[in-house]
Structure formats: C-alpha cells, structure tokens
Design a protein around this motif. Structure first.
Motif, PDB file in Angstrom:
ATOM      1  N   GLY A  52       0.677  -1.094  -0.028  1.00 33.79           N
ATOM      2  CA  GLY A  52      -0.004   0.177  -0.165  1.00 33.79           C
ATOM      3  C   GLY A  52       0.989   1.358   0.158  1.00 33.79           C
ATOM      4  N   LEU A  53       2.191   1.050   0.251  1.00 34.21           N
ATOM      5  CA  LEU A  53       2.922   2.232   0.221  1.00 34.21           C
ATOM      6  C   LEU A  53       2.910   2.817  -1.102  1.00 34.21           C
ATOM      7  N   VAL A  54       2.919   2.084  -2.250  1.00 31.87           N
ATOM      8  CA  VAL A  54       2.794   2.605  -3.388  1.00 31.87           C
ATOM      9  C   VAL A  54       1.458   3.645  -3.841  1.00 31.87           C
ATOM     10  N   LEU A  55       0.422   3.192  -3.087  1.00 34.01           N
ATOM     11  CA  LEU A  55      -0.968   4.095  -3.116  1.00 34.01           C
ATOM     12  C   LEU A  55      -0.800   5.225  -2.570  1.00 34.01           C
ATOM     13  N   VAL A  56      -0.099   5.145  -1.317  1.00 31.80           N
ATOM     14  CA  VAL A  56      -0.123   6.296  -0.387  1.00 31.80           C
ATOM     15  C   VAL A  56       1.029   7.485  -1.112  1.00 31.80           C
ATOM     16  N   ALA A  57       1.965   6.917  -1.529  1.00 35.16           N
ATOM     17  CA  ALA A  57       3.054   7.842  -2.539  1.00 35.16           C
ATOM     18  C   ALA A  57       2.673   8.401  -3.693  1.00 35.16           C
ATOM     19  N   SER A  58       1.885   7.446  -4.382  1.00 32.73           N
ATOM     20  CA  SER A  58       1.178   8.062  -5.568  1.00 32.73           C
ATOM     21  C   SER A  58       0.096   9.284  -5.469  1.00 32.73           C
ATOM     22  N   ALA A 222      -3.947  -8.749  -6.811  1.00 32.96           N
ATOM     23  CA  ALA A 222      -4.909  -9.889  -7.121  1.00 32.96           C
ATOM     24  C   ALA A 222      -3.740 -10.998  -7.582  1.00 32.96           C
ATOM     25  N   GLY A 223      -2.878 -10.751  -8.334  1.00 31.74           N
ATOM     26  CA  GLY A 223      -1.961 -11.772  -8.831  1.00 31.74           C
ATOM     27  C   GLY A 223      -1.014 -12.449  -7.746  1.00 31.74           C
ATOM     28  N   GLY A 224      -1.273 -11.691  -6.644  1.00 32.03           N
ATOM     29  CA  GLY A 224      -0.373 -12.396  -5.246  1.00 32.03           C
ATOM     30  C   GLY A 224       1.281 -12.132  -5.509  1.00 32.03           C
ATOM     31  N   ARG A 225       1.475 -11.037  -6.276  1.00 33.90           N
ATOM     32  CA  ARG A 225       2.661 -10.672  -6.435  1.00 33.90           C
ATOM     33  C   ARG A 225       3.421  -9.771  -4.997  1.00 33.90           C
ATOM     34  N   ILE A 226       2.247  -9.048  -4.521  1.00 39.26           N
ATOM     35  CA  ILE A 226       2.469  -8.385  -3.283  1.00 39.26           C
ATOM     36  C   ILE A 226       1.351  -7.882  -2.647  1.00 39.26           C
ATOM     37  N   MET A 227       1.287  -7.888  -1.156  1.00 38.97           N
ATOM     38  CA  MET A 227       0.124  -7.535  -0.560  1.00 38.97           C
ATOM     39  C   MET A 227       0.091  -5.917  -0.152  1.00 38.97           C
ATOM     40  N   LEU A 228      -1.140  -5.594  -0.045  1.00 40.16           N
ATOM     41  CA  LEU A 228      -1.539  -4.219   0.603  1.00 40.16           C
ATOM     42  C   LEU A 228      -0.737  -3.953   1.934  1.00 40.16           C
ATOM     43  N   GLY A 229      -0.845  -5.079   2.615  1.00 40.92           N
ATOM     44  CA  GLY A 229      -0.650  -4.984   4.066  1.00 40.92           C
ATOM     45  C   GLY A 229      -1.396  -4.002   4.942  1.00 40.92           C
ATOM     46  N   ASP A 230      -0.933  -4.016   6.191  1.00 43.73           N
ATOM     47  CA  ASP A 230      -1.916  -2.923   6.916  1.00 43.73           C
ATOM     48  C   ASP A 230      -1.504  -1.422   6.604  1.00 43.73           C
ATOM     49  N   THR A 231      -0.286  -1.185   5.848  1.00 38.48           N
ATOM     50  CA  THR A 231      -0.252   0.002   5.165  1.00 38.48           C
ATOM     51  C   THR A 231      -1.231   0.413   4.320  1.00 38.48           C
ATOM     52  N   GLY A 232      -1.713  -0.329   3.389  1.00 37.56           N
ATOM     53  CA  GLY A 232      -2.317  -0.193   2.173  1.00 37.56           C
ATOM     54  C   GLY A 232      -4.043  -0.376   2.872  1.00 37.56           C
ATOM     55  N   ALA A 233      -4.157  -1.181   3.596  1.00 39.83           N
ATOM     56  CA  ALA A 233      -5.684  -1.256   4.063  1.00 39.83           C
ATOM     57  C   ALA A 233      -6.068  -0.285   5.093  1.00 39.83           C
TER      58      ALA A 233
END
Length: 290
Positions: A52-58, A222-233
């Motif tokens: 989820g760090l990607v989402l936050v940064a973007s 969805a492809g299982g390559r990386i999780m959102l984690g608590d950071t993203g959720a």
C-alpha cells in the motif's frame, strides 16, 4: 475558481498516477524487499507486504500537485482544507500500518487478541499501537470535518473503524481493493442526497488519484505478487471513512457506523473467508482478477 482550473486538476488526478505507477512500484518494492518485509499468504507462500506504500506515495504526490494548482488559482479555503486533511490523514494511517507490517506480528489478531496480550501479558503489540495511533488520528481529523458533538462522535467512529474494516478483508489477493471499490461506490450514491456541491467536488477531486492508483495496483495485488498490508488497508479504509463523513447525510453516517460495528463484532466470532467460500456467487466475485 474557474472551470478551466477544475479541468486541469481533474487531468492531473487522472494522468499523474499513470505516470507515477511504474517508478513508484519499482522503488517501493525494492525498499520493502530490502527491509525483509514479507509474510506468508493464504497458500503459505512468502509475499512482500506493505504494498500500500505505492498507493500512499502516488496519491500524496498527485494531491500536492493539485493543491499547488488550486492554491495558485485562489481556490476556496474549504477545498484546499479537504485535500490537506485527506492526504495527511491517509499518510498518518499509512505510518501506523507500516509499523505493524514491519513488526510482522501475525500471531496476535483482532481486538480481543491485542487487548488480551496487553491485559494478560503486559505486552503492547504493534497492532495495539496502530489502534491507538489510528484512533488519535481519527479524533484530530474529525474535529475539522464535523460541527456539534454527535456529528463529531459519528465522524470519529467512522474514521477510526473504517481502516480496520478493510483490514478484516485483506486476507485474499485483491479482496480488500474490491471492498474499497464497493464502499466508495455506495458513498458516491449517497453523496447525491446529502453533500453540498462544493464539498462533494472537493472530496472526489482528491479521491480520484487514489481510485486510479488502486486500479493500477490491483493486478499486482490480485496476482499475489505483493500484499497491500496494513499500510494499504489502513490507507484505503481511512479514505472510505473520510468520504462518508464528508459526503453522506448524518443519518446515513450513523447507519454505516452501526454496520461497521456489527461487522467488527462478527469478525471476532466467524470467518468471512469461510462464508465467502460457501456462497458460489461470493466465491466467484472473490476470485475475479486472480
């Protein structure tokens, strides 16, 4: 503020996340891997977490660019305040989630688990720190978006609980993002009944970059390559709570808060994954995109 400025802000909200996605995903993935932040998924495979760090940064970069544009165009103060509150609140929630992801305490789960660890063992879990930090963030933000005690109390409850609701569903690839889309769609429908035109525009203008970022991130999750984690959720959950608090009528806010409380209580006793597996249409929806 003229229509030309609004169109420019919308183009930034739609286009900048597209430009940022690839470099941010590569940078954040390397950072997460370097810190050894991985967890076993539901299949027992080690997968990077805190994606989820990607989402936050973007979103943070895009919203800041939007704010600069709007400030130069002498946009209303309320509009700028919504952007700052949303991005600062999400950043704070992401930080608390990052701490939990970094700690990697996968054994202690749920409110009961964290409070039991505190009361029986005298141990403050990373999840307990996240609950406290998230609660304080909710209290602070709700002071700026509500007027009166009861609206403040409902806003505080929604902002504090919505991140944990997303966490409850972040147990399979892509599930939490689908729940985010569903709840945001409901908020969009409710905004037609309760929000002022200017306030609704403010929220959706700054929420749009996050929506675009989730669409771009979805195939990796969805492809299982990386999780959102608590950071993203945590980040997505806070965005949901903020949206309901600012665009939905107070009666609907209270109803949704009651629904969230019911879901949270139910999660302490039942497994949502098992319920989804037993219902064919839910299972197909859950597996879509994998």
């Amino acid at each position: 503020m003229d229509t030309h400025t609004i169109i420019q802000a919308l183009l930034i909200a739609l286009g900048l996340p597209l430009v940022l996605q690839r470099p941010l995903f590569c940078f954040c993935s390397r950072l997460i891997a370097k810190k050894g932040m991985s967890r076993p998924n539901y299949r027992g495979e080690q997968v990077l977490t805190a994606g989820g760090l990607v989402l936050v940064a973007s979103m943070a970069v895009t919203v800041l660019v939007e704010l600069l544009l709007l400030a130069r165009a002498n946009a209303p103060r309320e509009l700028l305040q919504h952007g700052l509150l949303l991005v600062c609140g999400m950043a704070a929630m992401a930080c608390w989630g990052w701490m939990d992801d970094k700690a990697g305490d996968a054994m202690t789960k749920g409110f009961r688990g964290h409070f039991a660890a505190l009361l029986r063992e005298g141990r403050v879990t990373s999840g307990m720190c996240k609950l406290f930090g998230g609660g304080m963030t909710a209290v602070g933000v709700s002071l700026f978006v509500s007027v009166g005690f009861w609206p403040w109390l409902v806003a505080c409850g929604l902002l504090a609980l919505s991140p944990n609701i997303l966490n409850l569903f972040d147990l399979r690839p892509g599930r939490a993002i689908k729940v985010f889309w569903l709840l945001i769609s409901l908020a969009a429908a409710l905004s037609a009944f309760g929000a002022k035109a200017g306030q609704s525009l403010a929220v959706w203008l700054f929420l749009l970059p996050l929506l675009v970022a989730t669409v771009l991130f979805f195939p990796h999750d969805a492809g299982g390559r990386i999780m959102l984690g608590d950071t993203g959720a945590n980040t997505l959950g806070f965005a949901i709570g903020y949206t309901y608090v600012t665009v939905a009528p107070i009666s609907w806010q209270a109803a949704i808060l009651c629904g969230f409380v019911a879901i949270q209580v139910a999660a302490e006793f039942v497994s949502f994954s098992q319920i989804i597996e037993k219902k064919a249409w839910l299972r197909r929806l859950d597996e879509w995109g994998r």
